[in-house]
Design a protein around this motif. Structure first.
Motif, short mmCIF file in Angstrom:
data_model
loop_
_atom_site.label_atom_id
_atom_site.label_comp_id
_atom_site.label_asym_id
_atom_site.label_seq_id
_atom_site.Cartn_x
_atom_site.Cartn_y
_atom_site.Cartn_z
N LEU A 82 13.34 -6.18 2.04
CA LEU A 82 13.82 -6.63 0.73
C LEU A 82 14.85 -5.69 0.13
O LEU A 82 15.52 -6.06 -0.83
CB LEU A 82 12.63 -6.79 -0.23
CG LEU A 82 11.62 -7.89 0.14
CD1 LEU A 82 10.49 -7.93 -0.88
CD2 LEU A 82 12.31 -9.25 0.23
N ASN A 83 14.97 -4.49 0.69
CA ASN A 83 15.99 -3.56 0.20
C ASN A 83 17.12 -3.37 1.21
O ASN A 83 17.81 -2.35 1.22
CB ASN A 83 15.35 -2.20 -0.14
CG ASN A 83 14.49 -2.30 -1.39
OD1 ASN A 83 14.80 -3.06 -2.30
ND2 ASN A 83 13.41 -1.54 -1.43
N SER A 84 17.30 -4.37 2.05
CA SER A 84 18.42 -4.33 2.99
C SER A 84 19.73 -4.43 2.21
O SER A 84 19.76 -4.79 1.03
CB SER A 84 18.33 -5.49 3.97
OG SER A 84 18.53 -6.72 3.30
N ARG A 85 20.80 -4.10 2.89
CA ARG A 85 22.12 -4.17 2.24
C ARG A 85 22.41 -5.58 1.74
O ARG A 85 22.93 -5.75 0.63
CB ARG A 85 23.19 -3.74 3.24
CG ARG A 85 24.61 -3.81 2.67
CD ARG A 85 25.63 -3.34 3.69
NE ARG A 85 26.99 -3.47 3.18
CZ ARG A 85 28.07 -3.14 3.87
NH1 ARG A 85 27.96 -2.68 5.11
NH2 ARG A 85 29.27 -3.28 3.33
N ASP A 86 22.05 -6.59 2.52
CA ASP A 86 22.32 -7.97 2.12
C ASP A 86 21.55 -8.34 0.85
O ASP A 86 22.11 -8.97 -0.06
CB ASP A 86 21.94 -8.94 3.25
CG ASP A 86 22.91 -8.86 4.42
OD1 ASP A 86 24.03 -8.36 4.22
OD2 ASP A 86 22.54 -9.31 5.51
N CYS A 87 20.28 -7.97 0.78
CA CYS A 87 19.48 -8.31 -0.40
C CYS A 87 19.99 -7.57 -1.63
O CYS A 87 20.10 -8.15 -2.72
CB CYS A 87 18.01 -7.97 -0.14
SG CYS A 87 17.18 -9.09 1.01
N ARG A 88 20.29 -6.28 -1.48
CA ARG A 88 20.79 -5.52 -2.62
C ARG A 88 22.15 -6.05 -3.09
O ARG A 88 22.41 -6.13 -4.30
CB ARG A 88 20.90 -4.04 -2.25
CG ARG A 88 19.54 -3.35 -2.14
CD ARG A 88 19.65 -1.86 -1.88
NE ARG A 88 20.13 -1.56 -0.53
CZ ARG A 88 21.33 -1.10 -0.23
NH1 ARG A 88 22.22 -0.87 -1.20
NH2 ARG A 88 21.68 -0.86 1.03
N ASP A 132 19.51 -0.11 -11.22
CA ASP A 132 20.67 0.71 -10.88
C ASP A 132 20.97 0.70 -9.39
O ASP A 132 22.13 0.82 -8.99
CB ASP A 132 20.47 2.15 -11.37
CG ASP A 132 20.37 2.23 -12.88
OD1 ASP A 132 21.12 1.50 -13.55
OD2 ASP A 132 19.52 2.98 -13.38
N THR A 133 19.93 0.52 -8.54
CA THR A 133 20.20 0.64 -7.11
C THR A 133 20.76 -0.60 -6.38
O THR A 133 21.68 -0.39 -5.56
CB THR A 133 18.95 1.15 -6.37
OG1 THR A 133 17.76 0.72 -6.95
CG2 THR A 133 19.00 2.65 -6.35
N PRO A 134 20.35 -1.85 -6.57
CA PRO A 134 19.13 -2.40 -7.17
C PRO A 134 18.10 -2.67 -6.07
O PRO A 134 18.25 -3.60 -5.28
CB PRO A 134 19.61 -3.70 -7.80
CG PRO A 134 20.76 -4.11 -6.91
CD PRO A 134 21.33 -2.89 -6.26
N GLU A 135 17.06 -1.86 -6.02
CA GLU A 135 16.04 -1.94 -4.99
C GLU A 135 14.71 -2.42 -5.56
O GLU A 135 14.37 -2.12 -6.71
CB GLU A 135 15.86 -0.59 -4.32
CG GLU A 135 17.07 -0.13 -3.52
CD GLU A 135 16.79 1.14 -2.74
OE1 GLU A 135 15.75 1.78 -3.00
OE2 GLU A 135 17.61 1.47 -1.88
N VAL A 136 13.98 -3.14 -4.73
CA VAL A 136 12.63 -3.58 -5.09
C VAL A 136 11.68 -2.41 -4.88
O VAL A 136 11.79 -1.66 -3.91
CB VAL A 136 12.19 -4.77 -4.22
CG1 VAL A 136 10.78 -5.23 -4.60
CG2 VAL A 136 13.18 -5.92 -4.34
N LYS A 137 10.73 -2.27 -5.81
CA LYS A 137 9.75 -1.19 -5.71
C LYS A 137 8.41 -1.68 -6.24
O LYS A 137 8.35 -2.64 -7.03
CB LYS A 137 10.21 0.04 -6.49
CG LYS A 137 10.37 -0.22 -7.99
CD LYS A 137 10.86 1.02 -8.73
CE LYS A 137 10.95 0.74 -10.23
NZ LYS A 137 11.41 1.94 -10.96
N PRO A 138 7.30 -1.03 -5.85
CA PRO A 138 6.00 -1.43 -6.38
C PRO A 138 5.86 -0.96 -7.83
O PRO A 138 6.44 0.05 -8.23
CB PRO A 138 5.01 -0.68 -5.48
CG PRO A 138 5.81 -0.14 -4.34
CD PRO A 138 7.21 0.02 -4.83
N ALA A 139 5.08 -1.70 -8.60
CA ALA A 139 4.76 -1.26 -9.95
C ALA A 139 3.91 0.00 -9.90
O ALA A 139 3.10 0.18 -8.98
CB ALA A 139 4.02 -2.37 -10.70
N ALA A 140 4.10 0.87 -10.86
CA ALA A 140 3.40 2.15 -10.86
C ALA A 140 1.90 2.01 -11.11
O ALA A 140 1.12 2.89 -10.74
CB ALA A 140 4.01 3.06 -11.91
#
Length: 238
Positions: free
Chosen positions: A177-183, A150-158
């Motif tokens: 990796l969650n910069s505006r360009d990457c998203r 939905d964001t789309p942001e990279v995150k670590p696995a829980a």
């Protein structure tokens, strides 16, 4: 990021890595430290700059950047995918050779070794630089990095251990990796798949697997693909 399988060093007749990169690189290091060249070449001797390799200024090697000769072979070996952003790098937009072990005074010899190279976009290479906290794509395990669609942001696995969690988070921050360009790039590919300009000609999932494999993997894992793409990989040949 997703795991990157190390590819073998290219050899003739495709590309002579040893002859084009390693051998001239090692010879340059020898001459820079006052030793005899290890290969025959045209031109004057390289001026000695130090007595030992460890004492050389790493910037000296920029004049002997033989690793750039391997860029096309590196791009081919890793199917053009940036090891960090997981996007295809068009040859005209700036693929680069990233020395995973950065060119420092203690690691100068690694400048001319294939196993130390990672294919990286110019943006990712600039973010990583010599910082040691970035995870090696060759050692990353499947599922360490996830994507919030939905964001789309990279995150670590829980489910990560505290140590791995810390390293994954540090990698995400360092590489931006969650910069505006990457998203924006992830959103664009996602929208191309779900909202093609011509509804009668939808973008196939295999296209995303070739252009943005991390996004495609997360779309499949989270069931965010069309019904016909749920069962098996869209392009089994890759």
């Amino acid at each position: 990021m997703i795991p990157v399988e190390k590819q073998p060093e290219p050899r003739p007749p495709g590309f002579d890595f040893d002859g084009k990169v390693r051998s001239p690189g090692r010879s340059a290091l020898a001459e820079l430290t006052g030793q005899e060249p290890t290969i025959r070449r045209r031109g004057p001797r390289i001026r000695q700059r130090a007595d030992r390799i460890e004492d050389l200024d790493p910037e000296v090697l920029r004049k002997y950047a033989y690793w750039t000769r391997a860029l096309e072979a590196l791009h081919d070996a890793y199917r053009g995918i940036c090891a960090y952003s997981c996007f295809y790098i068009e040859p005209v937009t700036g693929p680069t050779v990233d020395h995973f072990v950065a060119i420092t005074r203690t690691e100068l010899a690694q400048a001319y070794e294939w196993d130390n190279y990672r294919l990286a976009s110019s943006l990712m290479n600039a973010c990583k630089r010599e910082f040691p906290e970035v995870l090696d794509p060759f050692l990353v395990q499947d599922g360490w990095f996830e994507l919030d669609m939905d964001t789309p942001e990279v995150k670590p696995a829980a489910s990560l251990s505290p140590e791995t969690l810390q390293r994954v988070e540090a990698t995400i921050r360092r590489l931006k990796l969650n910069s505006r360009d990457c998203r924006s790039a992830r959103r664009r590919y996602f929208d191309l798949y779900w909202q093609p300009k011509a509804s009668s000609r939808p973008i196939p999932l295999w296209f995303l697997e070739e252009q943005a494999p991390f996004l495609a993997r997360e779309m499949r894992r989270q069931g965010r693909v069309r019904p016909e793409d749920l069962e098996a990989p869209a392009n089994p040949a890759t």
